[in-house]
Design a protein around this motif. Structure first.
Motif: not given
Ligand SMILES: C[S@@+](CC[C@H](N)C(=O)[O-])C[C@H]1O[C@@H](n2cnc3c(N)ncnc32)[C@H](O)[C@@H]1O
Length: 365
Positions: A76-84
């Motif tokens: 989830q953290r990695r995903f949030q970085e990708a969409i930031s």
């Protein structure tokens, strides 16, 4: 599914699903002027489509990686970085992820949800509009409306001076939006929150106290109400104790002791009113993947059991849902014949010990 397969699942999710989502976001971003005031137009509908596909992919991956909480949180953290690059354009998404007051549901976020208007422009504004129409974006104002109805009917049913305690008051919007004090009553409300910025905001935005409606602001850690003697000593007991928006963040042990403590803070004929989210009535995916907003998951039975474990008789507990059906508003009335005396004495020492020390600061308006 074996643990050994998880890296492939996660990498495939990023290579296929996240790549499609971010490509769609980038395309939309090109079509929208960054200063444009958002409306629910065709680009908004395109965004909803993208978000639907993304939600399905996140849920699928969650089911595939199963009970591995560490993998899930890391993903989830990695995903949030990708969409930031796109999501940080949205005031609401950015606020719920970066948590300037330490948690997502602070007074600024709640106020924005109550205002029901996007704060950002461009793609960020469309994401704000989306956030406002999510299940919880609609349930939070409905929860506040239900609370106003409850307070209005309690004030009408009671006489003389009515002492009210609002635990974790945030922006105190229910009073800012108007609660009627019928003739012949005088209502004194004690607002408690641990966030001094929230109290300052509420104090600023509420009308001045008058003869029939008085406001008092107290900075206090609500967890200390598990053993309420000190608070009662300083502020007395109350006819109405309510807490909306706090209990979904507290574990069962804390909550059982809090419910016991709140019971001890009620006068005879007093009522406790507590709101919970029903885990079966909303999808947590968007709140946990797009931003970092977690609630303890409970259904109606779980909540009723908490009251029973705290010493309430099942017959004392009523529940009414808000307009969306997501929020369960529990009320428990003090029935003197069944009252358990001095419930705070029953708090296990370990629970009381776990409560952080805090200062009490009374700020009369
Ligand atoms: C989701 S908001 C709800 C605010 C308000 N009751 C409403 O419904 O609009 C939760 C509030 O709980 C407060 N809070 C969180 N932990 C607290 C604690 N331990 N003691 C007192 N307040 C707390 C936060 O500062 C925040 O204002």
């Amino acid at each position: 599914m074996s643990i050994a397969f998880q890296p492939d699942l996660v990498e495939n999710f990023f290579a296929v699903d996240v790549a499609a989502f971010t490509a769609g976001l980038a395309k939309l971003d090109e079509q929208i002027d960054s200063h444009e005031v958002p409306t629910r137009d065709s680009r908004y509908l395109a965004l909803l489509d993208l978000l639907d596909q993304n939600r399905a992919a996140c849920r699928r991956l969650e089911a595939e990686i199963g009970g591995s909480e560490v993998t899930l949180r890391e993903t989830q953290r990695r995903f949030q970085e990708a969409i930031s690059p796109w999501f940080q354009q949205s005031w609401m998404m950015n606020h719920a992820l970066t948590k300037p007051q330490g948690y997502a549901g602070d007074y600024q976020m709640l106020t924005t949800i109550y205002e029901r208007e996007a704060k950002s422009t461009g793609l960020g504004g469309l994401l704000d509009l989306f956030f406002l129409q999510t299940e919880l974006g609609r349930a939070v104002p409905a929860r506040k409306d239900a609370l106003q109805d409850f307070l209005n009917s309690e004030f009408a049913a009671r006489e003389g001076e009515i002492a009210v305690l609002d635990v974790a008051c945030g922006p105190c919007r229910e009073f800012a939006d108007g609660v009627a004090v019928p003739p012949g009553r005088s209502v004194q409300v004690t607002f408690v929150d641990y966030d001094e910025d929230s109290l300052a905001y509420a104090q600023e935005s509420l009308p001045e106290s008058n003869d029939t409606l008085g406001f008092h602001f107290v900075r206090y850690n609500a967890l200390r109400m598990q053993a309420p003697a000190r608070f009662i000593g300083e502020h007395g007991k109350f006819d109405i104790v309510y807490s909306v928006g706090l209990c979904d963040y507290l574990n069962d042990r804390q909550l059982i002791a809090m419910l016991r403590g709140w019971r001890g803070m009620l006068r005879d004929d007093g009522v406790l009113y507590v709101a919970f989210k029903d885990m079966n009535c909303y999808d947590k995916t968007d709140y946990q993947w797009l931003v970092d907003w977690f609630f303890l998951e409970r259904d109606e039975e779980d909540c009723r059991q908490l009251f029973v474990d705290a010493g309430y008789a099942p017959g004392e507990i009523a529940m009414q849902r808000d307009e969306t059906g997501i929020i369960m508003n529990f009320s428990a009335r003090q029935t003197p014949a069944r009252r358990i005396d001095a419930p705070h004495d029953a708090v296990p020492r370990s629970a009381a010990d776990s409560v952080q020390e805090s200062q009490t600061q009374r700020l009369p308006k």
